[in-house]
Design a protein around this motif. Structure first.
Motif, mmCIF file in Angstrom:
data_model
loop_
_atom_site.group_PDB
_atom_site.id
_atom_site.type_symbol
_atom_site.label_atom_id
_atom_site.label_comp_id
_atom_site.label_asym_id
_atom_site.label_seq_id
_atom_site.Cartn_x
_atom_site.Cartn_y
_atom_site.Cartn_z
ATOM 1 N N PRO A 44 2.915 10.836 -5.411
ATOM 2 C CA PRO A 44 2.843 9.846 -4.335
ATOM 3 C C PRO A 44 2.323 10.457 -3.024
ATOM 4 O O PRO A 44 1.646 9.778 -2.250
ATOM 5 N N CYS A 45 2.609 11.735 -2.798
ATOM 6 C CA CYS A 45 2.092 12.426 -1.606
ATOM 7 C C CYS A 45 0.572 12.553 -1.704
ATOM 8 O O CYS A 45 -0.151 12.266 -0.749
ATOM 9 N N ARG A 46 0.110 12.967 -2.874
ATOM 10 C CA ARG A 46 -1.332 13.131 -3.080
ATOM 11 C C ARG A 46 -2.055 11.782 -2.991
ATOM 12 O O ARG A 46 -3.234 11.724 -2.650
ATOM 13 N N ASP A 47 -1.342 10.717 -3.258
ATOM 14 C CA ASP A 47 -1.887 9.372 -3.145
ATOM 15 C C ASP A 47 -1.979 8.944 -1.669
ATOM 16 O O ASP A 47 -2.960 8.334 -1.248
ATOM 17 N N PHE A 48 -0.948 9.262 -0.882
ATOM 18 C CA PHE A 48 -0.913 8.817 0.515
ATOM 19 C C PHE A 48 -1.681 9.731 1.472
ATOM 20 O O PHE A 48 -2.226 9.260 2.470
ATOM 21 N N THR A 49 -1.749 11.018 1.190
ATOM 22 C CA THR A 49 -2.374 11.962 2.120
ATOM 23 C C THR A 49 -3.796 11.563 2.521
ATOM 24 O O THR A 49 -4.127 11.597 3.712
ATOM 25 N N PRO A 50 -4.672 11.138 1.593
ATOM 26 C CA PRO A 50 -6.016 10.700 2.022
ATOM 27 C C PRO A 50 -5.980 9.481 2.948
ATOM 28 O O PRO A 50 -6.824 9.350 3.831
ATOM 29 N N VAL A 51 -4.997 8.600 2.746
ATOM 30 C CA VAL A 51 -4.850 7.422 3.609
ATOM 31 C C VAL A 51 -4.469 7.879 5.023
ATOM 32 O O VAL A 51 -5.047 7.424 6.019
ATOM 33 N N LEU A 52 -3.517 8.803 5.103
ATOM 34 C CA LEU A 52 -3.120 9.358 6.402
ATOM 35 C C LEU A 52 -4.289 10.092 7.051
ATOM 36 O O LEU A 52 -4.511 9.989 8.255
ATOM 37 N N CYS A 53 -5.039 10.801 6.248
ATOM 38 C CA CYS A 53 -6.221 11.533 6.721
ATOM 39 C C CYS A 53 -7.223 10.583 7.380
ATOM 40 O O CYS A 53 -7.713 10.850 8.487
ATOM 41 N N ASP A 54 -7.511 9.480 6.718
ATOM 42 C CA ASP A 54 -8.448 8.490 7.271
ATOM 43 C C ASP A 54 -7.903 7.883 8.558
ATOM 44 O O ASP A 54 -8.637 7.708 9.538
ATOM 45 N N PHE A 55 -6.619 7.550 8.555
ATOM 46 C CA PHE A 55 -5.952 6.974 9.728
ATOM 47 C C PHE A 55 -6.069 7.945 10.913
ATOM 48 O O PHE A 55 -6.470 7.568 12.016
ATOM 49 N N TYR A 56 -5.749 9.202 10.667
ATOM 50 C CA TYR A 56 -5.789 10.253 11.691
ATOM 51 C C TYR A 56 -7.216 10.427 12.237
ATOM 52 O O TYR A 56 -7.436 10.454 13.443
#
Length: 156
Positions: free
Chosen positions: A40-52
């Protein structure tokens, strides 16, 4: 954020030591509890990356936001690999710093990934940062900013 990371150093993605007082001053801070082995972390990290990236590179003036990664990886090498492969250009608590256990306790982290959004004092704005980013995208930052008592003319 002086209260939260007082007397500690953070590290950047490229391994440089960073003074948290300078890097986090007058910013809304997302404490990102995560690990490379966690799907789930590997799933969310790219989303957080884009947001950031959108907040810091595509808004004028730059949004007063920073992420600090607190690792639950099994080794320093695993943490470094996860940061290189997937993370945005954000900061991290060094792997061997035992303070990560205090932070997990302070913010009641029982599962990862968890994104806790905090004020300068370390007080929680929301412990549902991950859900809010998924549901509302960039617009959730406006609410965090209002909750953070940081006055800047930022517009999303």
């Amino acid at each position: 954020m002086v209260d939260v990371f007082s007397g500690r150093l953070l590290v950047s993605k490229d391994g440089r030591s960073v003074d948290p007082e300078e890097a986090l001053q007058n910013k809304v801070v997302g404490l990102y509890f995560s690990a490379g082995w966690c799907s789930p972390c590997r799933d969310f990290t790219p989303v957080l990356c884009d947001f950031y990236t959108e907040l810091l590179e595509e808004t004028q003036p730059t949004a007063p936001f920073e992420v600090v990664f607190i690792s639950s990886d099994h080794s320093a090498e695993e943490m470094a690999g996860y940061m290189r492969a997937m993370h945005g250009d954000w900061l991290a608590l060094p792997f061997h710093d035992p303070y990560k256990h205090d932070l997990k306790k302070r913010y009641n982290i029982t599962a990862i990934p968890k994104l806790v959004i905090v004020k300068q004092t370390g007080e929680v704005i929301t412990d549902k940062g991950r859900k809010q980013i998924r549901d509302k995208g960039l617009s959730c930052f406006r609410n965090w900013l209002e909750g953070a008592d940081i006055f800047q003319n930022f517009s999303s």
